[in-house]
Design an enzyme around this catalytic site. Sequence first.
Site, mmCIF file in Angstrom:
data_model
loop_
_atom_site.group_PDB
_atom_site.id
_atom_site.type_symbol
_atom_site.label_atom_id
_atom_site.label_comp_id
_atom_site.label_asym_id
_atom_site.label_seq_id
_atom_site.Cartn_x
_atom_site.Cartn_y
_atom_site.Cartn_z
ATOM 1 N N VAL A 272 88.069 45.762 96.777
ATOM 2 C CA VAL A 272 88.330 46.484 98.020
ATOM 3 C C VAL A 272 89.672 46.041 98.597
ATOM 4 O O VAL A 272 90.215 45.027 98.184
ATOM 5 C CB VAL A 272 87.212 46.239 99.058
ATOM 6 C CG1 VAL A 272 85.979 47.040 98.710
ATOM 7 C CG2 VAL A 272 86.874 44.764 99.171
ATOM 8 N N GLU A 296 81.629 48.426 91.797
ATOM 9 C CA GLU A 296 80.534 48.163 92.750
ATOM 10 C C GLU A 296 80.722 48.895 94.061
ATOM 11 O O GLU A 296 79.769 49.220 94.736
ATOM 12 C CB GLU A 296 80.394 46.659 92.974
ATOM 13 C CG GLU A 296 81.677 46.032 93.441
ATOM 14 C CD GLU A 296 81.639 44.526 93.428
ATOM 15 O OE1 GLU A 296 80.759 43.959 92.787
ATOM 16 O OE2 GLU A 296 82.495 43.925 94.063
ATOM 17 N N ILE A 366 93.456 35.241 96.478
ATOM 18 C CA ILE A 366 94.190 34.519 97.520
ATOM 19 C C ILE A 366 95.365 33.779 96.896
ATOM 20 O O ILE A 366 96.483 33.860 97.384
ATOM 21 C CB ILE A 366 93.240 33.581 98.290
ATOM 22 C CG1 ILE A 366 92.362 34.459 99.208
ATOM 23 C CG2 ILE A 366 93.996 32.532 99.095
ATOM 24 C CD1 ILE A 366 91.252 33.736 99.898
ATOM 25 N N ASN A 386 86.053 35.335 102.516
ATOM 26 C CA ASN A 386 84.887 36.227 102.437
ATOM 27 C C ASN A 386 83.854 35.653 101.471
ATOM 28 O O ASN A 386 82.792 35.222 101.868
ATOM 29 C CB ASN A 386 85.308 37.628 101.970
ATOM 30 C CG ASN A 386 86.359 38.228 102.888
ATOM 31 O OD1 ASN A 386 86.272 38.094 104.096
ATOM 32 N ND2 ASN A 386 87.360 38.883 102.321
#
Length: 504
Positions: A272, A296, A366, A386
């Site tokens: 995402v 997903e 990241i 997250n």
Amino acid sequence: MSLADRIRHPALLAKVMSAEDAAGLIPVGANVGMSGFTGAGYPKRVPQALADRLAALHAAGREDARISLWTGASTAPELDGALAKAHGIATRLPYQSDPTCRQQINAGEMLYLDMHLSHVPQFAWFGFLGKLDVAVVEVVGVLPDGRLIPSTSVGNNKTWLDQAERVILEVNLRQNPALEGIHDIYYGTAMPPYRQPIPLVHPGDRIGEPYLHCDPDKVAAVVVTDLPDRNSTFTPPDAASAQIAGHLIDFLQHEVKAGRLPRDLLPLQSGVGNIANAVLAGLDEGPFGNLTAYTEVLQDNMLAMLRSGKLTLASASALSLSPQAYREFEDHIAFYKERIVLRPQGISNHPELIRRLGVIAMNAMIEADIYGNVNSTHIMGSSIMNGIGGSGDFARNAFLSIFMAPSTAKGGAISCIVPMVSHHDHTEHDVEVIVTEQGLADLRGLAPTQRARLVIERCAHPAYRDALRDYFDRARRTAPGQHTPHVLDEALGWHTRYLRTGHM
Ligand code: 0RQ
């Protein structure tokens, strides 16, 4: 459409009650499995009512007024946000992206089990997570025989409904009844040693049925909702994301020319966020056609690719769309239902299927280190962002495992290419390609020292490249071992410098 048209099972219709009364059935200290996956298909009223109850108990001095919250993936302010603000979550799993949860996890006030999404249903079945006391699941409707029409996400709902001692259903009148038929719920799973191959050989295969099963006797309450999903707004790709997408599409074209990928590629998995959306936008304009997705989360640009015909079908566990894209979906729901399958996350993220289909996994990160280890979850080694979500399910088992990020963060104060990652989510063994706006490093078939040169030259920002070359050269001269040379005293020195000075 009347309520009796949505809840066609008379005994369940008779169990309709207020969200407050239903929330009252959830004991303090319970393990509660709720629906919800990337802001779609989560219960909207019971969690808020439960948060109010827990907050009142806290005010009365009950410090233990908390539950353990299990979901599919991230939810929304009405669920994670409301319960966290009420200090109502003791333990959370398997993925969240809520600012209040994040703050409480990082303050040490909430325990967080950051899990591979494909592990969750089987860990629940194995008994690794303890007993599931209550399931709270949003559905679109109930059939006369008690089977349930799932909502905009499937997530772990099959497992929660099977495993929970008690079930609370939220029937959401706002969800479109025409969603009926889009889902494929597979009931052929078993516990080891009785497992059989999962009979799915193409991303669009339907191997189950469109409904969830639930013993009506277990249903303690039915709550009626009329509220939309979170539906975050869509942000157009920024310049760095568009450059990353460009490098990736050039690479895929090169792979097709080299004969390592077919012209219609292989099923796509896309994470995402901004970069994922930019890659999908690039693919929509790019030279490939007849594409498929085994992913997903289905987000805006995948919908656009289905509309344009570039993508012929998409398999996912959730529809995570902006309000505008959701309107487009509803306006042409018959068209999309022929092209979209929504599955349990145990199937959308199943290692066996990802490996068999040869998925191309594209996820954001990241930071990466010069040897190709990837951190997807932690800021400066200690603070959660997250969670790993499905990135590990896909990266480990994909045909090609690709990780992407801008080469710097926080206005250039942080290099996203570092000597050693401050947290490992995906080891060098699971990472084949790293892309930043600077370029792409194809790490396949390379030994660690070869990988390091390529990552530094292709992916690092020019402002940090010399310092990385210097680190690597000194490691080559001074490390006791030359397989993966490090200067151990300095390996995390870039992170500690940032924490000390605000700059790497
Ligand atoms: O912080 O918001 O304070 O500015 O991290 O970074 O660039 O906005 O990136 O939103 O695409 O998220 C990996 C977190 C990327 C996400 C991650 C800071 C940066 C910013 C976010 P601010 P961006 P994105 C499918 C697959 C794991 C799960 C996954 C993620 C914030 O993609 O959670 O892949 N992935 N699932 O400033 C310090 C660095 C940094 C940094 C960025 N090196 N050091 N801070 N930031 N790089 C979905 C599911 O599984 C459900």
